[in-house]
Enzyme design. Sequence first.
Site, PDB file in Angstrom:
ATOM      1  N   ASP B   9       0.863  -1.183   0.000  1.00  0.00           N
ATOM      2  CA  ASP B   9       0.000   0.000   0.000  1.00  0.00           C
ATOM      3  C   ASP B   9       0.901   1.235   0.000  1.00  0.00           C
ATOM      4  OD1 ASP B   9      -2.056   1.741   0.216  1.00  0.00           O
ATOM      5  OD2 ASP B   9      -2.727   1.106   2.204  1.00  0.00           O
ATOM      6  N   ASP B 104      -3.133   2.607  -5.949  1.00  0.00           N
ATOM      7  CA  ASP B 104      -1.944   2.625  -5.085  1.00  0.00           C
ATOM      8  C   ASP B 104      -1.818   1.377  -4.220  1.00  0.00           C
ATOM      9  OD1 ASP B 104      -4.067   3.159  -3.437  1.00  0.00           O
ATOM     10  OD2 ASP B 104      -2.928   4.481  -2.132  1.00  0.00           O
ATOM     11  N   GLU B 105      -2.487   0.311  -4.602  1.00  0.00           N
ATOM     12  CA  GLU B 105      -2.420  -0.920  -3.806  1.00  0.00           C
ATOM     13  C   GLU B 105      -2.266  -2.123  -4.719  1.00  0.00           C
ATOM     14  OE1 GLU B 105      -5.385  -1.348  -0.312  1.00  0.00           O
ATOM     15  OE2 GLU B 105      -6.193   0.155  -1.668  1.00  0.00           O
TER      16      GLU B 105
END
Lengths: 81, 399
Positions: B9, B104-105
């Site tokens: 993350d 974003d993960e």
Amino acid sequence: MLEQVNQQIEVLVAFMRNKILPLSFRWENKRYSVKKVNLVNSEYKGREKIYYFSVNSNNDYFKLAFYSHSQKWVLQEAYFE
Amino acid sequence: MKRVIFHIDMDSFFASVEQQARPCLRNRPMAVCGKEKSRSIVVASSVQAKEKGVKTGMPAFKVIKLCPNIEFVEPDPVKYKDVSQRVMDIFSRFSPKMEIFSIDEVFLDMSGLVKNIEQIKCSSQKIKKQLKQEIGSFITCSVGVGGNKFLAKLASDKDKPNGLFIINKQNMDSVLLSSKLTDFCGIGFRLKKRLNDLGVDSVKKLRNFPKNRLIEFFGPDRAQKLHNMAIGRDFSELVCHRSKPKSISRAYTLNQSTTDKEKISLVLMHLTEKAGQELRKNNLSAGKIQVFLRYSDFSMVSLGKKMNGYCRDSQKFFQTATTILHKVRFAKMVRAVGIRFDDFVPFNRQLPLWPSERKKLKLVPWLDKINDQCGELTIKPAYLLKMKKLKDRAGGFCK
């Protein structure tokens, strides 16, 4: 203070290992040498691929844009301490 | 540990990207948000802003009250997308099995690639080092490691920012039992409230809650999922391929609330053009359109209509959207407008019967090509000349 500039400028660059590295540029009769490239990102606007270079010259920050199709450099933003 | 799943993350991703680009924003409270006096909400905030209580989704005026010296930066979605792609490229070097969970993960299946804790630590350090070298020193990530996706996701929230947290057999129970229900991916505010109504306010209580009663309240699938969460079980595999979308939607918050139908229909046309182009890029046709309006008191109304057959022409969508819009009687001022296409089928290349329809069908791909090459909405319906181009919005987070 952040200033939106959007002016075409002259930039001295180096091509290193498939990368473009801006070394210095002239803006309003003053020469700024690039001390650090903070971030490089790109985008397509139509067929034009634009590379953005967020750079530092001493304590000042600038955002340069390289238009690869029309081969021009534009100073987009400037931030002075 | 048989399976080893990494969940990576990025820490305050949009804010970190801005701080990476502009060193003047570093080590101070800043938020990626629209203009200070606008109706924008925070998309991401720096660690320093978070310490002062700034949260994602908070309106700008509230943020100023909490943190008067905060710096607002307007979102630059193109920049985030580009940096995200480069970040994903780095992650993909570490495992052939990768699931992109959001901008974003990411999940990485590291089973067989790391055999012990030392190797896990080493891989995590390598990932962080490559991010630093290739993107920038201010871009950091938190890594969570577990035996399944659920545990890995939970772990990545435990040591933020720039941390590494491993959930193994030894600490699994203590980590699960010390977590809040909302720490679990899949339990949001509403589900938490429903669970609280049943007297379940902790993981321990969820674990001990009779399964048949859970089934009674939530149905068999969700009940099983909730029970599995409480004991840290998750059998889901990584989804490595990108599936075709099930729906395509676009929404826009107006600068000022209005009841002017012409203004709203202008925005609606812009949105149908954008969503229509996305639909055609995916080679799909839609059978249903939905228009949704958010009123100034944040209540929502949504109205749908079946298309006359499957369609991919923005103009037709707009015509249907307008008929829907004219049926609506505004109870209050409209704050936001949105459009959604669903009920997709792959594009059928069969030519329509009527020559005028045939012409249109041939024309649309060429218009898309011109817009692709010369920039979005270079060719657009004359009606859209009345308004400025709508700004792109930064993508949200997924949890």
